[in-house]
Design an enzyme around this catalytic site. Structure first.
Site, PDB file in Angstrom:
ATOM      1  N   LYS A 159       0.831  -1.215   0.000  1.00  0.00           N
ATOM      2  CA  LYS A 159       0.000   0.000   0.000  1.00  0.00           C
ATOM      3  C   LYS A 159       0.862   1.260   0.000  1.00  0.00           C
ATOM      4  O   LYS A 159       1.854   1.342   0.718  1.00  0.00           O
ATOM      5  CB  LYS A 159      -0.894   0.027   1.245  1.00  0.00           C
ATOM      6  N   GLY A 166      -9.177   4.174  -2.237  1.00  0.00           N
ATOM      7  CA  GLY A 166      -9.048   2.824  -2.784  1.00  0.00           C
ATOM      8  C   GLY A 166      -7.936   2.686  -3.818  1.00  0.00           C
ATOM      9  O   GLY A 166      -7.776   1.634  -4.415  1.00  0.00           O
ATOM     10  N   GLU A 201       1.140  -4.958   4.246  1.00  0.00           N
ATOM     11  CA  GLU A 201       0.192  -5.473   5.236  1.00  0.00           C
ATOM     12  C   GLU A 201      -0.220  -6.879   4.860  1.00  0.00           C
ATOM     13  O   GLU A 201      -0.291  -7.222   3.681  1.00  0.00           O
ATOM     14  CB  GLU A 201      -1.096  -4.624   5.213  1.00  0.00           C
ATOM     15  N   LYS A 202      -0.554  -7.647   5.855  1.00  0.00           N
ATOM     16  CA  LYS A 202      -1.221  -8.923   5.611  1.00  0.00           C
ATOM     17  C   LYS A 202      -2.521  -8.607   4.864  1.00  0.00           C
ATOM     18  O   LYS A 202      -3.228  -7.662   5.214  1.00  0.00           O
ATOM     19  CB  LYS A 202      -1.536  -9.565   6.972  1.00  0.00           C
ATOM     20  N   HIS A 209     -16.551  -4.888   6.701  1.00  0.00           N
ATOM     21  CA  HIS A 209     -16.093  -3.550   7.078  1.00  0.00           C
ATOM     22  C   HIS A 209     -16.964  -3.079   8.245  1.00  0.00           C
ATOM     23  O   HIS A 209     -18.163  -2.894   8.089  1.00  0.00           O
ATOM     24  CB  HIS A 209     -16.232  -2.583   5.894  1.00  0.00           C
ATOM     25  N   GLU A 288      -8.232   2.630   9.154  1.00  0.00           N
ATOM     26  CA  GLU A 288      -8.002   4.080   9.170  1.00  0.00           C
ATOM     27  C   GLU A 288      -8.991   4.789  10.071  1.00  0.00           C
ATOM     28  O   GLU A 288     -10.014   4.235  10.453  1.00  0.00           O
ATOM     29  CB  GLU A 288      -8.054   4.662   7.748  1.00  0.00           C
ATOM     30  N   ASN A 290     -11.230   8.366  10.230  1.00  0.00           N
ATOM     31  CA  ASN A 290     -11.694   9.572   9.548  1.00  0.00           C
ATOM     32  C   ASN A 290     -12.054  10.608  10.601  1.00  0.00           C
ATOM     33  O   ASN A 290     -12.856  10.336  11.496  1.00  0.00           O
ATOM     34  CB  ASN A 290     -12.910   9.251   8.672  1.00  0.00           C
ATOM     35  N   ARG A 292     -13.833  13.300  10.636  1.00  0.00           N
ATOM     36  CA  ARG A 292     -14.901  14.164  10.113  1.00  0.00           C
ATOM     37  C   ARG A 292     -16.232  13.425  10.201  1.00  0.00           C
ATOM     38  O   ARG A 292     -16.271  12.261  10.577  1.00  0.00           O
ATOM     39  CB  ARG A 292     -14.614  14.464   8.642  1.00  0.00           C
TER      40      ARG A 292
HETATM   41  P1  ADP Z   1      -8.439   4.213   1.308  1.00  0.00           P
HETATM   42  O1  ADP Z   1      -7.920   5.316   2.163  1.00  0.00           O
HETATM   43  O2  ADP Z   1      -7.892   4.233  -0.089  1.00  0.00           O
HETATM   44  O3  ADP Z   1      -9.933   4.061   1.383  1.00  0.00           O
HETATM   45  P2  ADP Z   1      -8.115   1.951   3.162  1.00  0.00           P
HETATM   46  O4  ADP Z   1      -6.839   1.620   3.846  1.00  0.00           O
HETATM   47  O5  ADP Z   1      -9.203   2.535   3.987  1.00  0.00           O
HETATM   48  O6  ADP Z   1      -7.780   2.864   1.894  1.00  0.00           O
HETATM   49  O7  ADP Z   1      -8.643   0.648   2.455  1.00  0.00           O
HETATM   50  C1  ADP Z   1      -9.717   0.693   1.541  1.00  0.00           C
HETATM   51  C2  ADP Z   1     -10.235  -0.697   1.264  1.00  0.00           C
HETATM   52  O8  ADP Z   1      -9.198  -1.523   0.733  1.00  0.00           O
HETATM   53  C3  ADP Z   1     -10.742  -1.448   2.486  1.00  0.00           C
HETATM   54  O9  ADP Z   1     -12.084  -1.138   2.810  1.00  0.00           O
HETATM   55  C4  ADP Z   1     -10.594  -2.881   2.017  1.00  0.00           C
HETATM   56  O10 ADP Z   1     -11.650  -3.195   1.120  1.00  0.00           O
HETATM   57  C5  ADP Z   1      -9.306  -2.864   1.227  1.00  0.00           C
HETATM   58  N1  ADP Z   1      -8.131  -3.152   2.085  1.00  0.00           N
HETATM   59  C6  ADP Z   1      -7.281  -2.267   2.627  1.00  0.00           C
HETATM   60  N2  ADP Z   1      -6.328  -2.898   3.374  1.00  0.00           N
HETATM   61  C7  ADP Z   1      -6.595  -4.213   3.280  1.00  0.00           C
HETATM   62  C8  ADP Z   1      -6.001  -5.387   3.852  1.00  0.00           C
HETATM   63  N3  ADP Z   1      -4.923  -5.333   4.620  1.00  0.00           N
HETATM   64  N4  ADP Z   1      -6.562  -6.579   3.554  1.00  0.00           N
HETATM   65  C9  ADP Z   1      -7.654  -6.651   2.750  1.00  0.00           C
HETATM   66  N5  ADP Z   1      -8.262  -5.602   2.207  1.00  0.00           N
HETATM   67  C10 ADP Z   1      -7.755  -4.389   2.472  1.00  0.00           C
END
Ligand code: ADP
Length: 448
Positions: A159, A166, A201-202, A209, A288, A290, A292
Site C-alpha cells: 500500500k 481505494g 500489510e497482511k 467492514h 483508518e 476519519n 470528520r
Molecule cells: P483508502 O484510504 O484508499 O480508502 P483503506 O486503507 O481505507 O484505503 O482501504 C480501503 C479498502 O481496501 C478497504 O475497505 C478494504 O476493502 C481494502 N483493504 C485495505 N487494506 C486491506 C487489507 N490489509 N486486507 C484486505 N483488504 C484491504
C-alpha cells in the site's frame, strides 16, 4: 445562540448542516460555486456567497476564497462536511489562525490520522489491533525483505502511504511476485501521489467492514455511538450501510469500543470521528480513522436518536456533549442506501436535468437529499443524489421498509443506481447478513 456558521460544502451534507444550524438558532452563510447557484440549501440560508467557478479547485477547494467569504460575512466558525477540505490539516490550521473556528479536531490530529503509517502506529498504543505488517524503510537486501514478508504470511497487500480512495494498493499472492509488485506499486505511487513510500500489510481475504462512531468534546470527555457495517461495497466505495453491525463477537467488540473511547479521551479528541476496521474470524484490524462526519452518519442517528451534526456544532461552540455513555441507547436497526447519479451498468456518472421525481416517505423512513424536479446535476462533483434511510425493530423489517421506500422513489431524466439497490435488497445472502466486502463484486454482480 447568535453565532454564525459558514457551511463550506455543497449538496446533501450542506443541507443537513443548515438544518442543524437552524434548529440550534445559529445564523448560516452558505458558499457555492457558479454552477451550484440553484442548490436547495441556498434558499434557506441567511446569507450566500459565490466562491468561484464550478471546478472544485477554484471553489470548494479554494481556501483563500472561502476565508474571504468568512471574513466578509463575519462568521464565527466554518463547517467542512465531508470530502473537499474536511480532512485537510492546513485548512483547519488556516481557519483557526484567521480567527474562524474550524468545526472538527485540531490540525495536528487531522495530520496524524491522515498518514496511514503514523495513524496505525498511533492507535496501536491504545490497545487497538492493527493489520499485521511492515512499515519501516525496506531493507536493501532482497533476501531480508523476503524473510520479513514470509513472517507476515502471504497473501500480502502493498500500500502507498499517501494512497486514498481505494487507489495505490496491490495484492501479492506468493513470493515470486513480491519484488516486481513492490517496484510497480512504488512507481505508480510516485506518479499518482508524488510520494513513492509504501508499506506492507497482511491481506485480509474475506472481511467485513465495521466502523465505530466516536464523539469527543476536546476536553477529555468522549463517548461512542456504537458500530456500523459498511460491507456492501463496489470498488472500495460503500453503497449500503447499516447500524448496528450484527453478529460480532461481543467480548471483542466491547474491548474495541472501550479502546476507541479511551483513545479519544487520552488525546482530548474534539468533534466526531470514525475508526474503520476490517473484521474477520472474530478479529478486528484497524485500517483508518476519519476525522470528520461520515456520509453514513444517519444510520447511527436513527438508532440512537443522537444528532451527530448538532453535536459537532455544539462541541465547536464549547457547549460540550450533552449525554453520557450510559444515556446512549440503541434501538432496532437502520439501513441507508446511497442513490448515485450513475449508469447502473457502466458505473459512469450520469449528470443532467432531473425532469421529474418523487421522494420516499412514511413511518421509519428518512430522506436526506438536495435534489428536486428541474434540478440540474452538474458533472463536477461526487455523484451522490440522495440517501434513503429506514429504521425498524429488526434488520429484516428495515430491509422490507427499504424495498417499499425504493419502490416509491423515482428520478427521471438521469440514470441512477436505484435498480442495483433493489436487486441487493432482495438478495438472499444480503438478507441473511452473510456478505463480506468482496461479495458484491466477486459473487453478486458476476451472477447477474
Ligand atoms: P483508502 O484510504 O484508499 O480508502 P483503506 O486503507 O481505507 O484505503 O482501504 C480501503 C479498502 O481496501 C478497504 O475497505 C478494504 O476493502 C481494502 N483493504 C485495505 N487494506 C486491506 C487489507 N490489509 N486486507 C484486505 N483488504 C484491504
Amino acid at each position: 445562540m447568535s453565532k454564525k456558521i459558514l457551511i463550506a460544502n455543497r449538496g446533501e451534507i450542506a443541507l443537513r448542516a443548515l438544518r442543524a444550524c437552524r434548529e440550534l438558532g445559529l445564523k448560516t452563510v452558505s458558499v457555492y460555486s457558479e454552477i451550484d447557484k440553484d442548490l436547495k440549501h441556498l434558499k434557506f440560508s441567511d446569507e450566500t456567497v459565490c466562491i468561484g467557478p464550478a471546478i472544485p479547485a477554484e471553489s470548494y477547494l479554494n481556501v483563500p476564497s472561502i476565508l474571504s467569504a468568512a471574513e466578509l460575512t463575519e462568521v464565527d466558525a466554518i463547517y467542512p462536511g465531508y470530502g473537499f477540505l474536511a480532512e485537510n490539516p492546513d485548512f483547519a490550521e488556516q481557519c483557526d489562525k484567521s480567527g474562524f473556528k474550524f468545526i472538527g479536531p485540531n490540525s495536528d490530529t487531522i495530520r496524524k490520522m491522515g498518514d496511514k503509517i503514523t495513524a496505525k502506529a498511533f492507535v496501536s498504543k491504545f490497545n487497538i489491533p492493527i493489520v499485521p505488517g511492515y512499515s519501516d524503510d525496506l531493507p536493501e537486501d532482497d533476501e531480508q525483505l523476503k524473510t520479513i514478508v514470509n513472517n507476515i504470511g502471504y497473501p500480502v497487500i502493498i500500500k502507498a502511504t499517501a494512497g486514498g480512495g481505494g487507489r495505490g494498493m496491490r495484492i501479492v499472492e506468493a513470493e515470486d511476485e513480491l519484488l516486481s509488485t513492490i517496484d510497480i506499486t512504488m512507481q505508480e505511487a510516485g506518479n499518482a501521489f508524488g510520494n513513492n513510500k509504501i508499506y506492507i500489510e497482511k491481506f485480509i481475504e474475506n472481511p467485513r467492514h465495521i466502523e465505530v462512531q466516536i464523539v469527543g468534546d476536546g476536553k477529555g470527555n468522549a463517548i461512542h455511538l456504537g458500530t456500523r457495517d459498511c460491507s456492501m461495497q463496489r470498488r472500495h466505495q460503500k453503497i449500503i450501510e447499516e447500524a448496528p453491525a450484527l453478529d460480532i463477537d461481543s467480548q471483542n467488540l466491547q474491548n474495541i469500543l472501550d479502546s476507541c473511547v479511551n483513545l479519544c479521551k487520552e488525546i482530548n479528541y474534539e468533534g466526531v470521528g470514525t475508526l474503520e476496521f476490517l473484521y474477520e474470524n472474530k478479529n478486528f484490524y484497524f485500517i483508518e480513522m476519519n476525522t470528520r462526519i461520515q456520509v453514513e452518519h444517519p444510520v447511527t442517528e436513527m438508532i440512537t436518536g443522537f444528532d451527530i451534526v448538532k453535536a459537532q456544532l455544539r462541541i465547536a461552540l464549547d457547549l460540550g456533549i450533552t449525554l453520557n455513555q450510559d444515556e446512549i441507547s440503541f434501538n432496532g436497526h437502520a439501513i441507508e442506501c446511497r442513490i448515485n447519479a450513475e449508469d447502473p451498468e457502466t458505473l459512469q456518472p450520469s449528470p443532467g436535468v432531473i425532469s421529474k421525481m418523487h421522494t420516499a416517505g412514511g413511518f421509519g423512513i428518512r430522506y436526506d437529499s438536495h435534489i428536486y424536479g428541474g434540478y440540474y446535476v452538474p458533472p463536477f462533483y461526487d455523484s451522490l443524489l440522495a440517501k434513503i434511510i429506514t429504521q425498524a425493530n429488526t434488520r429484516k423489517s428495515a430491509i422490507k421498509r427499504m424495498i417499499s421506500a425504493l419502490d416509491e422513489f423515482f428520478v427521471e431524466g438521469i440514470k441512477t443506481n436505484q435498480p442495483l439497490h433493489q436487486d441487493i435488497l432482495n438478495d438472499k445472502k444480503f438478507i441473511e447478513n452473510e456478505h463480506t466486502i468482496n461479495y458484491l463484486e466477486k459473487e453478486f454482480l458476476k451472477l447477474k
